[in-house]
Design a protein around this motif. Structure first.
Motif, PDB file in Angstrom:
ATOM      1  N   VAL A  85      45.949  57.268 101.770  1.00  0.00           N
ATOM      2  CA  VAL A  85      44.553  57.164 101.375  1.00  0.00           C
ATOM      3  C   VAL A  85      44.515  57.106  99.856  1.00  0.00           C
ATOM      4  CG1 VAL A  85      42.305  58.305 101.349  1.00  0.00           C
ATOM      5  CG2 VAL A  85      43.743  58.446 103.385  1.00  0.00           C
ATOM      6  N   VAL A  86      43.868  56.074  99.324  1.00  0.00           N
ATOM      7  CA  VAL A  86      43.695  55.966  97.881  1.00  0.00           C
ATOM      8  C   VAL A  86      42.363  56.607  97.540  1.00  0.00           C
ATOM      9  CG1 VAL A  86      43.496  54.398  95.928  1.00  0.00           C
ATOM     10  CG2 VAL A  86      45.059  53.861  97.808  1.00  0.00           C
ATOM     11  N   ASN A  87      42.413  57.654  96.740  1.00  0.00           N
ATOM     12  CA  ASN A  87      41.214  58.390  96.349  1.00  0.00           C
ATOM     13  C   ASN A  87      40.751  57.915  94.986  1.00  0.00           C
ATOM     14  OD1 ASN A  87      41.358  60.253  98.639  1.00  0.00           O
ATOM     15  ND2 ASN A  87      43.219  60.976  97.653  1.00  0.00           N
ATOM     16  N   ARG A  88      39.498  57.551  94.890  1.00  0.00           N
ATOM     17  CA  ARG A  88      38.967  57.027  93.635  1.00  0.00           C
ATOM     18  C   ARG A  88      39.043  58.083  92.542  1.00  0.00           C
ATOM     19  NH1 ARG A  88      33.703  53.565  93.815  1.00  0.00           N
ATOM     20  NH2 ARG A  88      35.199  52.396  94.994  1.00  0.00           N
ATOM     21  N   PHE A 113      49.647  60.931 104.367  1.00  0.00           N
ATOM     22  CA  PHE A 113      49.644  61.726 105.585  1.00  0.00           C
ATOM     23  C   PHE A 113      50.770  61.251 106.489  1.00  0.00           C
ATOM     24  CE2 PHE A 113      45.350  61.698 103.976  1.00  0.00           C
ATOM     25  CZ  PHE A 113      45.006  63.034 104.022  1.00  0.00           C
ATOM     26  N   ARG A 114      51.401  62.165 107.186  1.00  0.00           N
ATOM     27  CA  ARG A 114      52.478  61.828 108.104  1.00  0.00           C
ATOM     28  C   ARG A 114      52.191  62.462 109.456  1.00  0.00           C
ATOM     29  NH1 ARG A 114      58.803  63.562 107.716  1.00  0.00           N
ATOM     30  NH2 ARG A 114      59.454  62.379 109.524  1.00  0.00           N
ATOM     31  N   ASN A 115      52.215  61.646 110.504  1.00  0.00           N
ATOM     32  CA  ASN A 115      52.011  62.139 111.853  1.00  0.00           C
ATOM     33  C   ASN A 115      53.365  62.600 112.383  1.00  0.00           C
ATOM     34  OD1 ASN A 115      51.476  62.646 114.500  1.00  0.00           O
ATOM     35  ND2 ASN A 115      50.337  60.746 114.848  1.00  0.00           N
TER      36      ASN A 115
END
Length: 124
Positions: A2-5, A12-14
């Motif tokens: 996820v790229v957070n502004r 994240f790893r499942n």
């Protein structure tokens, strides 16, 4: 990912489901890449169907997907507990491919007009 502004990216790893104190795999998968003829070599606009027994999972090959994002390359399909699947492709020109029977947990390359799909293995 996820790229957070304005913030660092989050990854994240499942790791599966914890069962009796150990992680258990979530299921089988396929990664599919198309090679179309002509200028649209990635087959943008194609429709992929993956059948495992009765269920059929459709995927559209497209570019884009949300704000400031894009997707092109391998198409991921989760196939649950199935160990085999059948793939068919409706190419952007409307033609349908042969049905390709493949094993799960593989990278599969499908070339337009080919009688058989082929497996791709990353270089080690």
């Amino acid at each position: 990912m996820v790229v957070n502004r304005g913030q660092p990216a989050s990854l994240f790893r499942n790791r599966g489901v914890m069962q009796q104190g150990a992680p258990r795999r979530m299921g089988n998968w396929l990664q599919i890449r198309l090679k179309a003829k002509g200028g649209n070599i990635h087959g943008v606009g194609a429709k992929i169907t993956v059948k495992t027994g009765t269920p059929t999972m459709p995927r559209d090959v497209q570019v884009g997907g949300g704000h400031a994002s894009g997707h092109l390359g391998w198409t991921h399909v989760g196939v649950g507990t199935s160990e085999r699947a059948q793939i068919r492709v409706q190419w952007p020109n409307g033609d349908w491919s042969h049905p390709y029977r493949v094993f799960a947990n593989q990278f599969v390359v499908i070339e337009e007009g080919a009688a058989a799909a082929r497996y791709w293995y990353p270089e080690e």
